[in-house]
Motif scaffolding. Structure first.
Motif, mmCIF file in Angstrom:
data_model
loop_
_atom_site.group_PDB
_atom_site.id
_atom_site.type_symbol
_atom_site.label_atom_id
_atom_site.label_comp_id
_atom_site.label_asym_id
_atom_site.label_seq_id
_atom_site.Cartn_x
_atom_site.Cartn_y
_atom_site.Cartn_z
ATOM 1 N N ILE A 178 -15.862 51.517 11.137
ATOM 2 C CA ILE A 178 -14.559 50.173 10.767
ATOM 3 C C ILE A 178 -14.835 49.331 9.918
ATOM 4 C CG2 ILE A 178 -14.180 48.343 12.529
ATOM 5 C CD1 ILE A 178 -14.546 50.073 15.017
ATOM 6 N N TYR A 179 -13.493 48.426 9.478
ATOM 7 C CA TYR A 179 -13.621 47.886 8.272
ATOM 8 C C TYR A 179 -12.727 46.908 8.079
ATOM 9 C CZ TYR A 179 -9.207 50.588 7.130
ATOM 10 O OH TYR A 179 -7.834 50.927 7.583
ATOM 11 N N PHE A 180 -12.969 45.772 8.438
ATOM 12 C CA PHE A 180 -12.156 44.337 8.500
ATOM 13 C C PHE A 180 -11.475 44.040 6.948
ATOM 14 C CE2 PHE A 180 -14.667 44.692 11.840
ATOM 15 C CZ PHE A 180 -14.060 43.655 13.133
ATOM 16 N N ILE A 181 -10.627 43.551 6.756
ATOM 17 C CA ILE A 181 -9.214 43.224 5.568
ATOM 18 C C ILE A 181 -9.393 42.256 6.102
ATOM 19 C CG2 ILE A 181 -7.557 42.901 3.369
ATOM 20 C CD1 ILE A 181 -7.239 45.697 4.976
ATOM 21 N N LEU A 182 -10.388 40.334 4.589
ATOM 22 C CA LEU A 182 -10.393 39.814 5.112
ATOM 23 C C LEU A 182 -9.512 38.653 3.951
ATOM 24 C CD1 LEU A 182 -13.700 39.658 5.873
ATOM 25 C CD2 LEU A 182 -12.040 39.631 7.933
ATOM 26 N N LYS A 183 -10.100 36.977 4.563
ATOM 27 C CA LYS A 183 -9.026 36.517 3.188
ATOM 28 C C LYS A 183 -9.847 35.192 3.298
ATOM 29 C CE LYS A 183 -5.404 33.923 3.519
ATOM 30 N NZ LYS A 183 -3.829 33.157 4.017
ATOM 31 N N ARG A 184 -10.364 34.419 2.228
ATOM 32 C CA ARG A 184 -10.705 33.329 1.857
ATOM 33 C C ARG A 184 -10.521 32.588 0.395
ATOM 34 N NH1 ARG A 184 -16.822 32.966 1.438
ATOM 35 N NH2 ARG A 184 -17.324 33.441 -0.087
ATOM 36 N N PRO A 185 -10.438 31.964 -0.233
ATOM 37 C CA PRO A 185 -10.237 30.008 -0.972
ATOM 38 C C PRO A 185 -10.706 31.168 -1.592
ATOM 39 C CG PRO A 185 -10.451 29.107 0.586
ATOM 40 C CD PRO A 185 -11.114 30.023 1.598
ATOM 41 N N LYS A 186 -10.831 31.585 -3.475
ATOM 42 C CA LYS A 186 -11.230 32.227 -4.219
ATOM 43 C C LYS A 186 -12.191 30.014 -5.121
ATOM 44 C CE LYS A 186 -7.208 34.041 -6.795
ATOM 45 N NZ LYS A 186 -8.328 35.063 -6.630
ATOM 46 N N VAL B 95 -9.658 37.017 9.114
ATOM 47 C CA VAL B 95 -9.000 38.136 9.258
ATOM 48 C C VAL B 95 -7.838 38.773 9.644
ATOM 49 C CG1 VAL B 95 -9.473 39.628 11.233
ATOM 50 C CG2 VAL B 95 -11.168 38.279 10.975
ATOM 51 N N LEU B 96 -7.213 39.335 8.349
ATOM 52 C CA LEU B 96 -6.067 39.723 7.827
ATOM 53 C C LEU B 96 -5.235 41.245 8.501
ATOM 54 C CD1 LEU B 96 -5.593 38.884 4.231
ATOM 55 C CD2 LEU B 96 -5.132 37.467 6.622
ATOM 56 N N THR C 258 -1.120 42.109 -2.677
ATOM 57 C CA THR C 258 0.469 42.113 -3.394
ATOM 58 C C THR C 258 0.659 40.508 -2.812
ATOM 59 O OG1 THR C 258 0.776 44.363 -3.816
ATOM 60 C CG2 THR C 258 3.076 42.338 -3.842
ATOM 61 N N HIS C 259 0.725 40.286 -1.657
ATOM 62 C CA HIS C 259 1.224 39.236 -1.155
ATOM 63 C C HIS C 259 0.091 37.770 -1.110
ATOM 64 C CE1 HIS C 259 3.865 41.133 3.033
ATOM 65 N NE2 HIS C 259 4.287 41.506 1.209
ATOM 66 N N SER C 260 -0.763 38.017 -1.541
ATOM 67 C CA SER C 260 -1.895 37.412 -2.009
ATOM 68 C C SER C 260 -1.338 36.518 -3.054
ATOM 69 C CB SER C 260 -3.727 37.951 -1.713
ATOM 70 O OG SER C 260 -4.759 37.236 -2.409
ATOM 71 N N LEU C 261 -1.206 37.623 -3.693
ATOM 72 C CA LEU C 261 -1.416 36.987 -5.423
ATOM 73 C C LEU C 261 -0.116 36.109 -5.956
ATOM 74 C CD1 LEU C 261 -1.783 40.694 -7.970
ATOM 75 C CD2 LEU C 261 -3.405 38.567 -7.795
ATOM 76 N N PRO D 209 -2.317 33.002 -3.789
ATOM 77 C CA PRO D 209 -2.872 32.874 -5.865
ATOM 78 C C PRO D 209 -4.248 32.253 -5.751
ATOM 79 C CG PRO D 209 -0.573 31.680 -5.704
ATOM 80 C CD PRO D 209 -0.463 32.037 -4.798
ATOM 81 N N GLU D 210 -3.935 31.079 -4.261
ATOM 82 C CA GLU D 210 -5.565 30.581 -4.328
ATOM 83 C C GLU D 210 -6.802 31.453 -3.962
ATOM 84 O OE1 GLU D 210 -3.553 29.358 -0.471
ATOM 85 O OE2 GLU D 210 -3.400 29.788 -2.612
ATOM 86 N N SER D 211 -6.494 32.888 -2.757
ATOM 87 C CA SER D 211 -7.715 33.519 -2.193
ATOM 88 C C SER D 211 -7.574 34.552 -2.964
ATOM 89 C CB SER D 211 -6.493 33.381 -1.006
ATOM 90 O OG SER D 211 -6.424 32.148 -0.513
ATOM 91 N N ASP D 212 -8.988 34.924 -1.918
ATOM 92 C CA ASP D 212 -9.475 36.344 -2.489
ATOM 93 C C ASP D 212 -9.294 37.449 -1.406
ATOM 94 O OD1 ASP D 212 -10.105 36.106 -5.224
ATOM 95 O OD2 ASP D 212 -12.106 34.785 -4.807
ATOM 96 N N ILE D 213 -8.959 37.855 -1.963
ATOM 97 C CA ILE D 213 -9.202 39.562 -0.482
ATOM 98 C C ILE D 213 -10.641 40.157 -0.418
ATOM 99 C CG2 ILE D 213 -8.606 41.261 0.543
ATOM 100 C CD1 ILE D 213 -6.557 39.393 0.793
ATOM 101 N N TRP D 214 -11.273 39.710 0.783
ATOM 102 C CA TRP D 214 -12.340 40.407 1.008
ATOM 103 C C TRP D 214 -12.626 41.694 2.185
ATOM 104 C CZ3 TRP D 214 -17.630 38.582 -1.187
ATOM 105 C CH2 TRP D 214 -17.212 37.388 -1.159
#
Length: 329
Positions: A52-60, A150-151, A180-183, A187-192
């Motif tokens: 099980i995995y989570f795709i996450l987002k937070r600031p660069k 959590v995305l 793609t959506h993040s870019l 653009p100020e966020s990283d995907i984890w």
């Protein structure tokens, strides 16, 4: 907590609860996923796979190369935390006791990876986004800004459980869509990526014969449930189905933006992917994620922002059975 003993005339005298708790997890910057997959993995293995995995987002988080100053064994530099409303600055100081000559900063655009070197010797090689989560670093901005949103929540099992989350993510359409959506939009966020493994813990609750409606004659059903529980040292559920209902419960709890299934219809007796729970007549499922050992939290709009997430789900909504959900609330 509601007291189940306030009521009599229950359908059954014994009910079971199935609990899935996150016992291992690892956070990886999306950009490092490929290199991570090539390393010898000491966190997950055949006996403890990550399905099980989570795709996450937070600031660069980047380093400001213009802020670097070196004097003897000591250096000063700044990290920049990027967010929609601007940026935050974190001032850092470090001392390298083994240094014998001038220390230099080595970094290139986009400044998300750096090294501090002395001639040919590297004293530190790190990502600002990882280093900033060290307990030894104190910042001067709101720490909540660095928590993980959590995305998406997904699973990878495959035939005989051989497929793991890492293999699944390399060809993951939703992950590519999120990138793609993040870019374009963030653009100020990283995907984890958070890789996880969950373990099972079970419980039986017996309320006693004075609280049972004997007209229903539930003795045989209760006896079978208890015998199954003790003969198998808990509830015997196939690994595939455990992964299925754990994923579904997590999606229902967090309601991540990019998940479509299970947001509104878990649990559901029509879902064959976790039919074993209904066949055994398990009353409820509890899920728990504890990340308190990590300096940051997980959050979603629905679940809130905290380091311990837990939720209870009744498999059946019968009013004449013990409700673990009522007790939990």
């Amino acid at each position: 907590m509601n007291n189940p003993f306030d009521k009599i005339d229950y359908k059954f005298g014994t009910e079971g609860i199935l609990s899935m708790y996150m016992d291992t997890y690892q956070l990886i910057l999306g950009a490092d996923l490929e290199s991570y997959s090539k390393q010898k993995n000491e966190t997950f293995n055949d006996n403890n796979p990550c399905h099980i995995y989570f795709i996450l987002k937070r600031p660069k988080v980047t380093i400001n190369p213009d802020s670097f100053k070196s004097r003897g064994k000591k250096v000063k530099f700044d990290f920049i935390i990027h967010h929609q409303d601007g940026y935050g600055i974190v001032h850092l100081n470090a001392e390298f006791l083994e240094a014998k000559s001038k220390l230099e900063l080595i970094t290139e655009y986009p400044y998300n990876l750096f090294a501090i070197m002395e001639k040919e010797k590297t004293h530190i090689f790190a990502r600002p986004s990882t280093l900033i989560d060290s307990n030894g670093i104190s910042d001067n901005i709101n720490p909540d800004i660095l928590n993980y949103e959590v995305l998406y929540i997904g699973q990878a099992y495959g035939k005989n459980g051989k497929r793991t989350a890492i293999k699944r993510l390399f060809k993951h359409e939703t992950l590519q869509k999120i990138y793609t959506h993040s870019l374009t939009q963030n653009p100020e966020s990283d995907i984890w990526i958070m890789l996880t493994s969950f373990s099972q813990a079970d419980m039986l609750l017996s309320i006693g014969k004075n609280h049972i409606n004997h007209i229903r004659n539930s003795y045989k059903r209760d006896k079978n449930l208890v015998e199954h529980f003790f003969n198998n040292k808990g509830f015997k559920i196939s690994e595939n189905q455990k992964i299925n209902f754990t994923e579904a419960a997590l999606i229902k709890y967090f309601e991540p933006t990019y998940n479509l299934d299970f947001k509104k219809n878990f649990p559901d007796k029509k879902h064959k992917s976790y039919s074993e729970c209904y066949k055994l007549d398990i009353r409820a499922l509890n899920i728990e994620l504890d990340t308190s050992e990590h300096i940051r939290n997980l959050y979603s709009k629905k679940a809130g922002n905290k380091n311990n997430h837990s939720a209870m789900f009744n498999f059946e909504n019968d009013s004449d059975r013990i409700s673990f959900l009522d007790m939990y609330e």
